[in-house]
Design an enzyme around this catalytic site. Structure first.
Site, PDB file in Angstrom:
ATOM      1  N   SER A 287      -2.617   3.555  -0.156  1.00 47.93           N
ATOM      2  CA  SER A 287      -1.732   2.505  -0.951  1.00 47.93           C
ATOM      3  C   SER A 287      -0.463   2.425  -0.565  1.00 47.93           C
ATOM      4  O   SER A 287       0.274   3.611   0.114  1.00 47.93           O
ATOM      5  CB  SER A 287      -1.650   3.341  -2.370  1.00 47.93           C
TER       6      SER A 287
ATOM      7  N   ARG B  57     -11.776   6.867  -9.778  1.00 44.33           N
ATOM      8  CA  ARG B  57     -10.221   7.156 -10.282  1.00 44.33           C
ATOM      9  C   ARG B  57     -10.113   8.075 -11.558  1.00 44.33           C
ATOM     10  O   ARG B  57     -10.385   7.422 -12.425  1.00 44.33           O
ATOM     11  CB  ARG B  57      -9.404   6.067  -9.981  1.00 44.33           C
TER      12      ARG B  57
ATOM     13  N   LYS C 204      -1.879   1.549 -14.546  1.00 44.56           N
ATOM     14  CA  LYS C 204      -1.293   2.423 -13.908  1.00 44.56           C
ATOM     15  C   LYS C 204       0.142   3.217 -14.483  1.00 44.56           C
ATOM     16  O   LYS C 204       1.002   2.225 -15.053  1.00 44.56           O
ATOM     17  CB  LYS C 204      -0.830   2.121 -12.473  1.00 44.56           C
TER      18      LYS C 204
HETATM   19  N1  3NM Z   1      -2.782   1.034  -8.188  1.00 45.27           N
HETATM   20  P1  3NM Z   1      -5.373  -3.473 -12.946  1.00 45.27           P
HETATM   21  S1  3NM Z   1      -1.713  -0.899  -9.260  1.00 45.27           S
HETATM   22  C1  3NM Z   1      -4.457   1.967  -9.673  1.00 45.27           C
HETATM   23  O1  3NM Z   1       0.160  -0.844  -7.065  1.00 45.27           O
HETATM   24  C2  3NM Z   1      -3.510   0.920  -9.339  1.00 45.27           C
HETATM   25  O2  3NM Z   1      -0.981   0.746  -6.241  1.00 45.27           O
HETATM   26  C3  3NM Z   1      -1.653  -0.124  -7.952  1.00 45.27           C
HETATM   27  O3  3NM Z   1      -5.273  -2.054 -12.390  1.00 45.27           O
HETATM   28  C4  3NM Z   1      -0.851  -0.004  -7.057  1.00 45.27           C
HETATM   29  O4  3NM Z   1      -6.450  -4.264 -12.215  1.00 45.27           O
HETATM   30  C5  3NM Z   1      -3.032  -0.326 -10.066  1.00 45.27           C
HETATM   31  O5  3NM Z   1      -5.898  -3.431 -14.435  1.00 45.27           O
HETATM   32  C6  3NM Z   1      -3.778  -0.576 -11.517  1.00 45.27           C
HETATM   33  O6  3NM Z   1      -4.050  -3.942 -12.980  1.00 45.27           O
HETATM   34  C7  3NM Z   1      -4.631  -1.958 -11.192  1.00 45.27           C
END
Ligand code: 3NM
Length: 183
Positions: free
Chosen positions: A87, A19, A116
């Site tokens: 997603s 990503r 994010k």
């Molecule tokens: N997508 P972490 S939350 C890339 O809600 C991403 O679709 C999300 O990172 C979504 O594990 C997210 O550090 C970030 O919280 C995830």
């Protein structure tokens, strides 16, 4: 990044997503090819957003969000063999993704996340339970998932978890702990 990916694969992580929200296409392809070269065939490699790069980098699948190419648009590019992930952030999007040829559906953010930009509202464990009721496709939970809370996410109905921040500091050690807890 390459060393982290190698450590994750060695720990037994099944799927790694590349990503890169700020790099250009050329840089992304260079990174993707290097990942493909370095990682054992046992780990599936998923390209975020870019259906064009997944083919040329010989990755195993592509993951799209709500503002990227539509699932069927991607499917038209990658064919039936590669994996497609989508997603979603609310029940309506889960319902919609369930009707597509997506191989898995991601739901989130389950908990607050700093990884994010402009995340959607937190859905909580209740959001995971609701998503579970709406699809039989594999459900990947994402957002704020840590070693300390990952079991609760699986218990709420997710099939697997996607993690950034709780893997970054010590990827191999953290991944082993996640897999032990979820084993
Ligand atoms: N997508 P972490 S939350 C890339 O809600 C991403 O679709 C999300 O990172 C979504 O594990 C997210 O550090 C970030 O919280 C995830």
């Amino acid at each position: 990044m390459f060393r982290a990916a190698e450590d994750l694969a060695a720990a037994g992580v099944g799927l790694i997503q590349y990503r890169n929200k700020s790099g250009n296409a050329r840089q992304m392809l260079d990174h993707a090819r290097e990942l493909k070269l370095r990682l054992a065939t046992s780990v599936k490699l998923i390209m975020n957003d870019r259906a064009d790069l997944v083919l040329v980098a010989e990755f195993d699948g592509v993951h799209v969000g709500q503002d990227d190419l539509s699932p069927e648009g991607v499917r038209g590019i990658i064919g039936d063999a590669l994996w497609l992930g989508v997603s979603t952030h609310n029940p309506e999007q889960v319902r919609e993704a369930d009707q597509t040829s997506a191989d898995y559906i991601a739901v989130g953010p389950v908990f607050a996340t700093a990884s994010k930009t402009n995340p959607d509202p937190v859905i909580g464990l209740e959001g995971v339970r609701r998503a579970r009721e709406l699809t039989r496709k594999p459900l990947v939970a994402i957002g704020g998932i840590k070693r300390a809370n990952c079991r609760s996410v699986i218990d709420a109905g997710a099939d697997s978890v996607a993690v950034i921040s709780d893997l970054i500091r010590e990827p191999g050690k953290s991944a082993e702990a996640f897999l032990r807890i979820l084993g």
